[in-house]
Design a protein around this motif. Structure first.
Motif, PDB file in Angstrom:
ATOM      1  N   ASN A  64       1.069  -1.514  -0.014  1.00 45.66           N
ATOM      2  CA  ASN A  64      -0.061   0.047   0.107  1.00 45.66           C
ATOM      3  C   ASN A  64       1.055   1.365  -0.182  1.00 45.66           C
ATOM      4  O   ASN A  64       1.429   1.543   0.948  1.00 45.66           O
ATOM      5  CB  ASN A  64      -0.865  -0.071   1.126  1.00 45.66           C
ATOM      6  CG  ASN A  64      -1.814  -1.304   1.143  1.00 45.66           C
ATOM      7  OD1 ASN A  64      -2.224  -1.472   0.087  1.00 45.66           O
ATOM      8  ND2 ASN A  64      -2.138  -1.702   2.385  1.00 45.66           N
ATOM      9  N   SER A 219      -6.062   6.841  -8.155  1.00 45.69           N
ATOM     10  CA  SER A 219      -6.776   7.200  -7.113  1.00 45.69           C
ATOM     11  C   SER A 219      -7.735   8.166  -7.192  1.00 45.69           C
ATOM     12  O   SER A 219      -8.854   8.081  -6.711  1.00 45.69           O
ATOM     13  CB  SER A 219      -5.785   7.803  -5.900  1.00 45.69           C
ATOM     14  OG  SER A 219      -4.611   7.101  -5.617  1.00 45.69           O
ATOM     15  N   LYS A 222     -10.482   5.943  -9.948  1.00 48.31           N
ATOM     16  CA  LYS A 222     -11.071   4.927  -9.537  1.00 48.31           C
ATOM     17  C   LYS A 222     -11.371   3.712 -10.464  1.00 48.31           C
ATOM     18  O   LYS A 222     -12.364   3.286 -10.574  1.00 48.31           O
ATOM     19  CB  LYS A 222     -12.473   4.902  -8.530  1.00 48.31           C
ATOM     20  CG  LYS A 222     -12.258   5.988  -7.634  1.00 48.31           C
ATOM     21  CD  LYS A 222     -11.197   5.362  -6.343  1.00 48.31           C
ATOM     22  CE  LYS A 222     -11.161   6.476  -5.015  1.00 48.31           C
ATOM     23  NZ  LYS A 222     -10.226   5.802  -4.053  1.00 48.31           N
ATOM     24  N   GLU A 240      -1.632   0.297  -8.380  1.00 50.19           N
ATOM     25  CA  GLU A 240      -1.953   0.663  -7.229  1.00 50.19           C
ATOM     26  C   GLU A 240      -2.007   2.181  -6.920  1.00 50.19           C
ATOM     27  O   GLU A 240      -1.189   2.953  -7.425  1.00 50.19           O
ATOM     28  CB  GLU A 240      -1.050   0.078  -6.126  1.00 50.19           C
ATOM     29  CG  GLU A 240      -1.486  -1.360  -5.628  1.00 50.19           C
ATOM     30  CD  GLU A 240      -2.600  -1.697  -5.234  1.00 50.19           C
ATOM     31  OE1 GLU A 240      -3.264  -0.925  -4.257  1.00 50.19           O
ATOM     32  OE2 GLU A 240      -3.265  -2.711  -5.548  1.00 50.19           O
ATOM     33  N   GLY A 241      -3.171   2.730  -6.446  1.00 49.03           N
ATOM     34  CA  GLY A 241      -3.237   4.247  -6.237  1.00 49.03           C
ATOM     35  C   GLY A 241      -2.487   4.574  -4.821  1.00 49.03           C
ATOM     36  O   GLY A 241      -1.722   3.789  -4.368  1.00 49.03           O
ATOM     37  N   GLU A 243      -2.602   5.754  -0.838  1.00 48.46           N
ATOM     38  CA  GLU A 243      -3.427   5.382   0.018  1.00 48.46           C
ATOM     39  C   GLU A 243      -4.168   6.552   0.434  1.00 48.46           C
ATOM     40  O   GLU A 243      -5.458   6.584   0.675  1.00 48.46           O
ATOM     41  CB  GLU A 243      -2.440   4.666   1.472  1.00 48.46           C
ATOM     42  CG  GLU A 243      -2.422   3.145   1.108  1.00 48.46           C
ATOM     43  CD  GLU A 243      -3.807   2.437   0.897  1.00 48.46           C
ATOM     44  OE1 GLU A 243      -4.483   2.336   1.811  1.00 48.46           O
ATOM     45  OE2 GLU A 243      -3.683   1.862   0.026  1.00 48.46           O
ATOM     46  N   PHE A 245      -5.119   9.139  -0.853  1.00 48.12           N
ATOM     47  CA  PHE A 245      -5.937   9.727  -1.775  1.00 48.12           C
ATOM     48  C   PHE A 245      -7.335   8.866  -2.025  1.00 48.12           C
ATOM     49  O   PHE A 245      -8.503   9.162  -2.277  1.00 48.12           O
ATOM     50  CB  PHE A 245      -5.522  10.144  -2.993  1.00 48.12           C
ATOM     51  CG  PHE A 245      -4.537  11.327  -2.969  1.00 48.12           C
ATOM     52  CD1 PHE A 245      -5.032  12.497  -3.290  1.00 48.12           C
ATOM     53  CD2 PHE A 245      -3.061  11.046  -2.766  1.00 48.12           C
ATOM     54  CE1 PHE A 245      -4.030  13.597  -3.062  1.00 48.12           C
ATOM     55  CE2 PHE A 245      -2.332  12.077  -2.556  1.00 48.12           C
ATOM     56  CZ  PHE A 245      -2.709  13.468  -2.824  1.00 48.12           C
ATOM     57  N   LYS A 246      -6.791   7.373  -1.959  1.00 52.35           N
ATOM     58  CA  LYS A 246      -7.994   6.519  -2.184  1.00 52.35           C
ATOM     59  C   LYS A 246      -9.037   6.497  -0.908  1.00 52.35           C
ATOM     60  O   LYS A 246     -10.103   6.337  -1.208  1.00 52.35           O
ATOM     61  CB  LYS A 246      -7.416   5.105  -2.274  1.00 52.35           C
ATOM     62  CG  LYS A 246      -6.674   4.645  -3.391  1.00 52.35           C
ATOM     63  CD  LYS A 246      -6.422   3.346  -3.571  1.00 52.35           C
ATOM     64  CE  LYS A 246      -5.471   2.991  -2.526  1.00 52.35           C
ATOM     65  NZ  LYS A 246      -4.874   1.461  -2.767  1.00 52.35           N
TER      66      LYS A 246
END
Length: 304
Positions: A64, A219, A222, A240-241, A243, A245-246
């Motif tokens: 992450n 992020s 989506k 993977e974005g 964290e 911002f997600k």
């Protein structure tokens, strides 16, 4: 007529240009040397170590990814380009590159592209800050519903712009460097080693920039579609974005006034997010400036 050298504001020629990681003062070594840059030259050795360290950081990156990890990568990248700029200012380095005019021209083209991309990115981050600050004001006034909906739409559009305007530019550069080595291999010849660290500087720039632009784009939008990966990015899971911002997705559920706990939670999360945006903006700006300086040095080599 002899071409004029490109002038610009320069930093002092010293190394290593590492981010400040301790309060202990660091000893400065000046790199203006009368010796020909070769494998024993300390600046080239330092550059190789920094390149290897950054590549290793990506190969063992956390599952992450956080904004702190991303900012650290940007700081490492800035250090690499500052050291590269120092190397390019050495007369002996410029002399050794005269026999590689085609390569210098290609590298200059890459750096011009990087500068352009990071300039656009800085404009995008400024827009993000403005939208974020307006949303924060609305939350404090307990008028979050409409503004957060507008904010959500704005950052999704921003994510799509990053995907459309920034990522393809990196992709065109990455096509020349699809295979990234786990380590920078030392080349016995002095000239070849200078060329090697310059090529590897481009490679890690693509790697870090991909993580930055693609991470934010994922992020914000989506969406898992239409993503591309470079070199070891498949192992690093570039889709993977970021964290923090997600986590902002939780805010989009706030659509009405009067829920005091929700308002406090949103205000706290947005304050944390402001720090993340500021860190990325600062890191991106420093990389942009170091790229500008390295580009000017390359241009001086090319026009001599």
């Amino acid at each position: 007529m002899t071409p004029k050298m490109v002038a610009g504001f320069r930093r002092s020629l010293s190394f290593p240009n590492h981010p400040n990681s301790s309060s202990k003062p660091k000893k400065t070594f000046h790199v203006r040397s009368t010796s020909l840059p070769c494998r024993s030259h300390p600046l080239i050795s330092q550059l190789r170590d920094d390149l290897n360290a950054l590549m290793a950081a990506f190969s063992s990156s956390p599952e992450n990814r956080t904004s702190a990890w991303l900012c650290d990568s940007l700081a490492r990248l800035k250090t690499i380009h500052e050291s590269l700029d120092d190397l390019l200012q050495l007369p002996q380095t410029r002399e050794s590159l005269h026999g590689h005019a085609g390569l210098v021209e290609n590298l200059l083209e890459d750096f011009l592209r990087f500068v352009d991309v990071y300039g656009i990115f800085q404009t995008m981050i400024l827009r993000l800050k403005e939208e974020h600050q307006a949303a924060q004001v609305a939350v404090r006034r307990k008028d979050a519903a409409a503004k957060l909906a507008s904010y959500s739409k704005a950052i999704k559009n921003l994510g799509k712009e990053m995907e459309k305007k920034l990522i393809p530019s990196l992709q065109s550069t990455a096509g020349k460097y699809l295979v990234l080595p786990k380590q920078v291999v030392a080349v016995p010849d002095g000239d070849a080693e200078v060329v090697g660290v310059m090529k590897d500087a481009v490679k890690v720039t693509v790697l870090v920039s991909t993580a930055l632009f693609n991470g934010l784009s994922v992020s914000f939008t989506k969406s898992s579609s239409r993503r591309w990966m470079v070199g070891p990015a498949k192992k690093a899971n570039m889709e993977e974005g970021i964290e923090e911002f997600k986590e902002m997705a939780a805010l989009w559920g706030v659509r009405r006034k009067g829920e005091e706990e929700d308002v406090k939670m949103v205000a706290k999360k947005m304050h944390e997010m402001e720090d993340c945006i500021g860190g990325i903006e600062s890191g991106g700006e420093k990389v942009f400036r170091s790229l500008m300086n390295a580009k000017v040095s390359l241009l001086n080599v090319f026009t001599q």
